[in-house]
Design a protein around this motif. Structure first.
Motif, PDB file in Angstrom:
ATOM      1  N   SER A  34       0.795  -1.346  -0.093  1.00 45.34           N
ATOM      2  CA  SER A  34      -0.123  -0.059   0.105  1.00 45.34           C
ATOM      3  C   SER A  34       1.060   1.263   0.058  1.00 45.34           C
ATOM      4  N   VAL A  35       1.805   1.336   0.779  1.00 44.39           N
ATOM      5  CA  VAL A  35       2.558   2.609   1.033  1.00 44.39           C
ATOM      6  C   VAL A  35       3.647   2.654  -0.211  1.00 44.39           C
ATOM      7  N   LEU A  36       4.032   1.594  -0.864  1.00 48.43           N
ATOM      8  CA  LEU A  36       5.109   1.903  -1.939  1.00 48.43           C
ATOM      9  C   LEU A  36       4.261   2.429  -3.210  1.00 48.43           C
ATOM     10  N   TRP A  37       3.267   1.568  -3.491  1.00 49.19           N
ATOM     11  CA  TRP A  37       2.350   2.093  -4.460  1.00 49.19           C
ATOM     12  C   TRP A  37       1.682   3.426  -4.464  1.00 49.19           C
ATOM     13  N   ASP A  54      -0.219   5.911 -12.395  1.00 45.44           N
ATOM     14  CA  ASP A  54      -1.638   6.164 -12.357  1.00 45.44           C
ATOM     15  C   ASP A  54      -2.212   5.702 -10.760  1.00 45.44           C
ATOM     16  N   ARG A  55      -1.529   4.755 -10.036  1.00 50.58           N
ATOM     17  CA  ARG A  55      -1.925   4.718  -8.596  1.00 50.58           C
ATOM     18  C   ARG A  55      -1.534   5.798  -7.847  1.00 50.58           C
ATOM     19  N   ARG A  56      -0.513   6.340  -8.189  1.00 52.91           N
ATOM     20  CA  ARG A  56      -0.229   7.616  -7.155  1.00 52.91           C
ATOM     21  C   ARG A  56      -1.133   8.809  -7.617  1.00 52.91           C
ATOM     22  N   ALA A  57      -1.731   8.835  -8.809  1.00 50.01           N
ATOM     23  CA  ALA A  57      -2.741   9.939  -9.091  1.00 50.01           C
ATOM     24  C   ALA A  57      -3.868   9.487  -8.492  1.00 50.01           C
ATOM     25  N   GLU A  58      -4.192   8.239  -8.881  1.00 49.52           N
ATOM     26  CA  GLU A  58      -5.643   7.904  -8.218  1.00 49.52           C
ATOM     27  C   GLU A  58      -5.786   7.780  -6.636  1.00 49.52           C
ATOM     28  N   GLY A  59      -4.635   7.456  -6.051  1.00 47.51           N
ATOM     29  CA  GLY A  59      -4.814   7.227  -4.722  1.00 47.51           C
ATOM     30  C   GLY A  59      -5.286   5.886  -4.238  1.00 47.51           C
ATOM     31  N   GLN A  60      -5.136   4.955  -5.043  1.00 51.29           N
ATOM     32  CA  GLN A  60      -5.700   3.713  -4.807  1.00 51.29           C
ATOM     33  C   GLN A  60      -5.206   2.536  -5.718  1.00 51.29           C
ATOM     34  N   ILE A  61      -5.317   1.270  -5.093  1.00 53.62           N
ATOM     35  CA  ILE A  61      -4.946   0.463  -6.009  1.00 53.62           C
ATOM     36  C   ILE A  61      -5.952  -0.409  -6.324  1.00 53.62           C
ATOM     37  N   GLY A  62      -5.975  -0.392  -7.878  1.00 53.89           N
ATOM     38  CA  GLY A  62      -7.361  -1.182  -8.296  1.00 53.89           C
ATOM     39  C   GLY A  62      -6.924  -2.217  -9.399  1.00 53.89           C
TER      40      GLY A  62
END
Length: 399
Positions: A11-14, A195-203
């Motif tokens: 979670s923290v890395l991504w 993308d994940r940093r921009a969205e704030g979630q892992i999907g």
């Protein structure tokens, strides 16, 4: 490391700095399990605690992020003619970066030894040594065997077939987890991280990266939030799909591959033919003044209004778009990202790829797809290699 700690690290890395509440939302762990995982990771030096940077009033929340003092990671990107490396902290902060020329005719062992000497000197400048390196990610141009982590018959680096960069480096970096990956895959992982940093979630992200290197074309595929490598590590090798059965011979041995027809050498070959036939006085002037033609010359001539160069690039875009349209039908991605040398060529190629994809792929697949150049620059595969190194160092390389 137990699974709860790996889940928190992922979670923290991504996603970047997270409060305890945000980590709980991302991981779904219960309060007690999350507290135990955070405490263990902090005690072991994987995570550091800091105050929330965006203050919105009230009590400040503590944030958890990877601990930059834990150690370093190294990304290495090899391509025809040169290799690059970057030394980063676990947070992704670049400490040192360098390019090393690959000498024509030099063995891969000698090339990697020179690269390693430069890397050791760069580490020494920062006050660190090989024992401080936690992970090394290596990006290579071609199919990488999943069984042995070596290049398999790379047309652009034929002498590197079967050579293990990982094994040559292992003795000098005894505490480092070393992972080898195809360059387009490395770029795809970096785009996924962005993308994940921009969205704030892992999907369950779905994206396709098309990368043009100095000599070839490759693809990186992400489906359901995971990189697709295939059974033998050759998923995404679109450069060796035949698009002209009677076309020029490719470095892989087949005729008319996309790489041979629409890659940089193929475009330059056709540009030379245009000069000799008198179709492009602009390129003829370049050849006369410099004694050679490169892809950048064709691109520059196109931007300056040379009709022949524009036709040449548009045709290359259509060839690429034909192959990519099939990928879009098969994978149904949300994003199609064009990078590497292609991203430097200009709008003609992108417009041709878009036209071919929207005209050939199923409307169900293209209805909401975004097709754009990557804005990650020429170092996207190197940044991806550094990300792979961070994933390897934290035990998350298959996540």
């Amino acid at each position: 490391m137990n699974q709860d700690r790996l889940t928190v690290l992922q979670s923290v890395l991504w996603l970047g700095p997270r409060t305890q509440r945000q980590v709980a939302q991302a991981t779904g762990l219960t309060r007690s399990r999350l507290a135990a995982a955070l405490e263990g990771l902090t005690d072991e030096g994987w995570l550091a605690v800091e105050e929330e940077t965006k203050y919105t009033g009230g009590r400040r929340s503590a944030q958890f992020d990877l601990d930059a003092k834990r150690g370093l990671v190294v990304g290495i990107d090899v391509e025809p003619g040169q290799a690059s490396f970057a030394i980063e902290t676990l947070l992704g902060t670049v400490v040192e970066q360098c390019k090393v020329a690959l000498i024509k005719g030099e063995s891969p062992g000698a090339s990697v030894a020179r690269l390693n000497r430069e890397l050791a000197a760069a580490l020494s400048k920062t006050g660190f040594s090989g024992r401080d390196v936690l992970g090394i990610g290596i990006s290579l141009p071609g199919a990488v065997s999943r069984n042995s982590d070596v290049l398999v018959n790379p047309p652009s680096l034929p002498d590197w077939h079967g050579f293990s960069v990982r094994d040559q480096l292992a003795s000098d970096y005894p505490d480092a987890a070393i992972v080898v990956e195809n360059d387009a895959n490395a770029m795809a992982l970096f785009e996924l991280w962005r993308d994940r940093r921009a969205e704030g979630q892992i999907g369950r992200e779905s994206l396709v990266v098309i990368k043009m290197g100095p000599d070839g074309i490759g693809g990186g595929l992400v489906v359901g939030g995971r990189l697709v490598r295939g059974e033998y590590g050759v998923a995404g090798e679109i450069g060796h799909i035949t698009v002209e059965p009677d076309g020029p011979r490719c470095g892989c041995g087949h005729a008319g591959c996309l790489e041979a027809v629409a890659g940089p050498p193929g475009i330059v070959r056709l540009a030379m033919a245009g000069v000799h036939s008198g179709e492009s006085p602009a390129l003829a002037d370049v050849l006369t003044s410099s004694g050679k033609l490169e892809l950048s010359d064709v691109s520059r001539a196109a931007r300056n209004g040379d009709e022949f160069s524009n036709r040449l690039l548009a045709n290359a875009g259509r060839k690429i778009g034909t192959v990519v349209a099939s990928l879009v039908n098969i994978l149904d991605p949300k994003r199609l990202i064009i990078g590497g040398e292609l991203a430097q060529v200009g709008p003609v190629v992108l417009a041709s790829i878009r036209q071919q994809v929207f005209g050939s792929a199923s409307p169900l697949s293209t209805g909401r797809i975004a097709i754009d150049f990557s804005d990650s620059g020429r170092d996207a595969s190197l940044r991806g290699a550094c990300l792979i190194a961070r994933l390897a160092a934290t035990g998350l390389c298959d996540e």
